[in-house]
Design a protein around this motif. Structure first.
Motif, PDB file in Angstrom:
ATOM      1  N   ILE A 146      29.355  15.330   6.200  1.00 34.92           N
ATOM      2  CA  ILE A 146      29.147  14.456   7.359  1.00 34.92           C
ATOM      3  C   ILE A 146      29.095  13.001   6.912  1.00 34.92           C
ATOM      4  N   ALA A 147      28.380  12.734   5.815  1.00 40.10           N
ATOM      5  CA  ALA A 147      28.259  11.366   5.305  1.00 40.10           C
ATOM      6  C   ALA A 147      29.610  10.826   4.840  1.00 40.10           C
ATOM      7  N   ASP A 148      30.416  11.677   4.212  1.00 37.96           N
ATOM      8  CA  ASP A 148      31.730  11.240   3.743  1.00 37.96           C
ATOM      9  C   ASP A 148      32.661  10.908   4.909  1.00 37.96           C
ATOM     10  N   ILE A 149      32.650  11.756   5.939  1.00 40.33           N
ATOM     11  CA  ILE A 149      33.486  11.493   7.119  1.00 40.33           C
ATOM     12  C   ILE A 149      33.031  10.220   7.819  1.00 40.33           C
ATOM     13  N   GLN A 150      31.706  10.055   7.931  1.00 37.52           N
ATOM     14  CA  GLN A 150      31.173   8.844   8.560  1.00 37.52           C
ATOM     15  C   GLN A 150      31.629   7.599   7.809  1.00 37.52           C
ATOM     16  N   ALA A 151      31.564   7.640   6.495  1.00 35.85           N
ATOM     17  CA  ALA A 151      31.940   6.475   5.681  1.00 35.85           C
ATOM     18  C   ALA A 151      33.421   6.147   5.842  1.00 35.85           C
ATOM     19  N   MET A 152      34.265   7.152   5.884  1.00 34.68           N
ATOM     20  CA  MET A 152      35.700   6.910   6.027  1.00 34.68           C
ATOM     21  C   MET A 152      36.024   6.304   7.381  1.00 34.68           C
ATOM     22  N   ILE A 153      35.439   6.856   8.432  1.00 33.50           N
ATOM     23  CA  ILE A 153      35.700   6.328   9.779  1.00 33.50           C
ATOM     24  C   ILE A 153      35.207   4.887   9.880  1.00 33.50           C
ATOM     25  N   ALA A 154      33.983   4.644   9.391  1.00 31.02           N
ATOM     26  CA  ALA A 154      33.406   3.299   9.459  1.00 31.02           C
ATOM     27  C   ALA A 154      34.256   2.287   8.694  1.00 31.02           C
ATOM     28  N   SER A 208      32.248  23.197  12.822  1.00 30.70           N
ATOM     29  CA  SER A 208      32.903  22.012  13.392  1.00 30.70           C
ATOM     30  C   SER A 208      32.089  21.416  14.530  1.00 30.70           C
ATOM     31  N   VAL A 209      31.482  22.259  15.348  1.00 32.67           N
ATOM     32  CA  VAL A 209      30.669  21.777  16.474  1.00 32.67           C
ATOM     33  C   VAL A 209      29.453  21.014  15.954  1.00 32.67           C
ATOM     34  N   PHE A 210      28.783  21.574  14.937  1.00 33.12           N
ATOM     35  CA  PHE A 210      27.609  20.918  14.359  1.00 33.12           C
ATOM     36  C   PHE A 210      27.971  19.555  13.792  1.00 33.12           C
ATOM     37  N   ILE A 211      29.065  19.476  13.055  1.00 34.90           N
ATOM     38  CA  ILE A 211      29.475  18.210  12.439  1.00 34.90           C
ATOM     39  C   ILE A 211      29.840  17.179  13.501  1.00 34.90           C
ATOM     40  N   ILE A 212      30.566  17.588  14.522  1.00 35.82           N
ATOM     41  CA  ILE A 212      30.952  16.660  15.591  1.00 35.82           C
ATOM     42  C   ILE A 212      29.729  16.118  16.312  1.00 35.82           C
ATOM     43  N   GLU A 213      28.770  16.971  16.593  1.00 36.50           N
ATOM     44  CA  GLU A 213      27.540  16.518  17.259  1.00 36.50           C
ATOM     45  C   GLU A 213      26.825  15.462  16.415  1.00 36.50           C
ATOM     46  N   ASN A 214      26.793  15.673  15.110  1.00 31.91           N
ATOM     47  CA  ASN A 214      26.135  14.715  14.223  1.00 31.91           C
ATOM     48  C   ASN A 214      26.913  13.407  14.126  1.00 31.91           C
ATOM     49  N   LEU A 215      28.224  13.483  14.050  1.00 42.36           N
ATOM     50  CA  LEU A 215      29.028  12.269  13.992  1.00 42.36           C
ATOM     51  C   LEU A 215      28.865  11.444  15.265  1.00 42.36           C
ATOM     52  N   ALA A 216      28.814  12.109  16.392  1.00 46.31           N
ATOM     53  CA  ALA A 216      28.639  11.397  17.657  1.00 46.31           C
ATOM     54  C   ALA A 216      27.323  10.625  17.674  1.00 46.31           C
ATOM     55  N   ARG A 217      26.292  11.228  17.131  1.00 48.56           N
ATOM     56  CA  ARG A 217      24.995  10.529  17.079  1.00 48.56           C
ATOM     57  C   ARG A 217      25.052   9.357  16.104  1.00 48.56           C
ATOM     58  N   LEU A 218      25.741   9.520  14.995  1.00 47.57           N
ATOM     59  CA  LEU A 218      25.824   8.454  13.997  1.00 47.57           C
ATOM     60  C   LEU A 218      26.588   7.230  14.514  1.00 47.57           C
TER      61      LEU A 218
END
Length: 280
Positions: free
Chosen positions: A218-226, A253-263
């Motif tokens: 989740i942290a890696d995906i967040q960093a790339m998008i940001a 996938s659902v869990f990760i998407i929910e977390n990314l949306a909050r981030l």
């Protein structure tokens, strides 16, 4: 004035999308030639209409080629123009035409449905680049109506982040800009007690809390998008779709998407779960 253009492949749900906008108060027109759009918008302005939805597709014939220039001209006049491009996997479209026994608009005695679909994809290649893609391959009519309303209600002056979960066994969504694979992570599906839940439910949240690799992904995906979001923002894009897939599209996938949306809650965010029956 606000103009929503509906385009895309025959059988992908354009009529459903247009009816959804009509139910939301839009004045809707089906199958208007692209070259008539400027004249039509002038007339609608005189009539006092503010929200217009128009379907423009291959039924318009040669005038379709003028659509990119027409869209730019209307935007230059201060009209809020958005284009929603609906599509689906070829095999899905073939099945829909077979089930409904409808004739493809481009088919004739010498061309099959499959060939008609390929021809239509070629004809719409430039139009596809103008707007937001919606892959309806796995969508019910009700889910499509909800997605269309969400996209239309979003603030067009801001980049909208669309976070979407999906199941690889159902195919990769064609409308995704980024696709991440979560199938390497621990799968709660193999626990019979956890299997009925989804990534939104607390038992699944508790399960993933014990696995550091999930938080790292989740942290890696967040960093790339940001990192790359400002670059996409410079392109004046209205939407950016980030898809995360697991095998069935129910847990990881659902869990990760929910977390990314909050981030990314400080931005304009839409959440879609393609394999779940409800969306929010």
């Amino acid at each position: 004035m606000r103009l929503i253009l509906i385009s895309g492949l025959s059988g992908s749900g354009k009529s459903v999308a247009l009816r959804a906008l009509e139910d939301s108060g839009f004045y809707c027109v089906d199958n208007l030639p692209a070259t008539l759009l400027p004249e039509a918008m002038t007339m609608y302005a005189d009539f006092g209409y503010e929200d217009i939805a128009i379907s423009v597709d291959t039924r318009s014939g040669p005038s379709l080629g003028a659509l990119p220039q027409v869209v730019e001209s209307l935007k230059a006049q201060g009209i809020d123009v958005r284009l929603l491009f609906l599509e689906a996997k070829p095999e899905t479209l073939v099945k829909r035409f077979s089930e409904t026994r409808r004739r493809h608009p481009l088919s004739d005695a010498g061309i099959t449905v499959e060939e008609s679909i390929r021809l239509e994809q070629e004809m719409l290649a430039e139009v596809l680049e103008l707007g937001t893609r919606i892959d309806t391959s796995e969508l019910s009519a009700n889910a499509l109506r909800g997605w269309v309303r969400e996209l239309v209600d979003a603030d067009n002056s801001r980049l909208t982040l669309i976070f979407q979960s999906f199941g690889f066994k159902h195919g990769v969504p064609q409308d995704a800009d980024f696709v991440f694979d979560a199938r390497c992570l621990p799968n709660p599906y193999y626990d019979p007690q956890l299997r009925p839940f989804t990534g939104r439910d607390q038992p699944i949240v508790d399960f993933f809390a014990g696995h550091q690799e999930v938080a790292e992904m989740i942290a890696d995906i967040q960093a790339m998008i940001a990192k790359w979001l400002p670059c996409y923002g410079k392109e004046n894009r209205s939407y950016l779709t980030v898809a995360v897939g697991c095998t069935g599209g129910q847990h990881r996938s659902v869990f990760i998407i929910e977390n990314l949306a909050r981030l990314f809650a400080d931005r304009q965010v839409l959440v879609r779960h393609r394999q779940l029956h409800t969306d929010h």
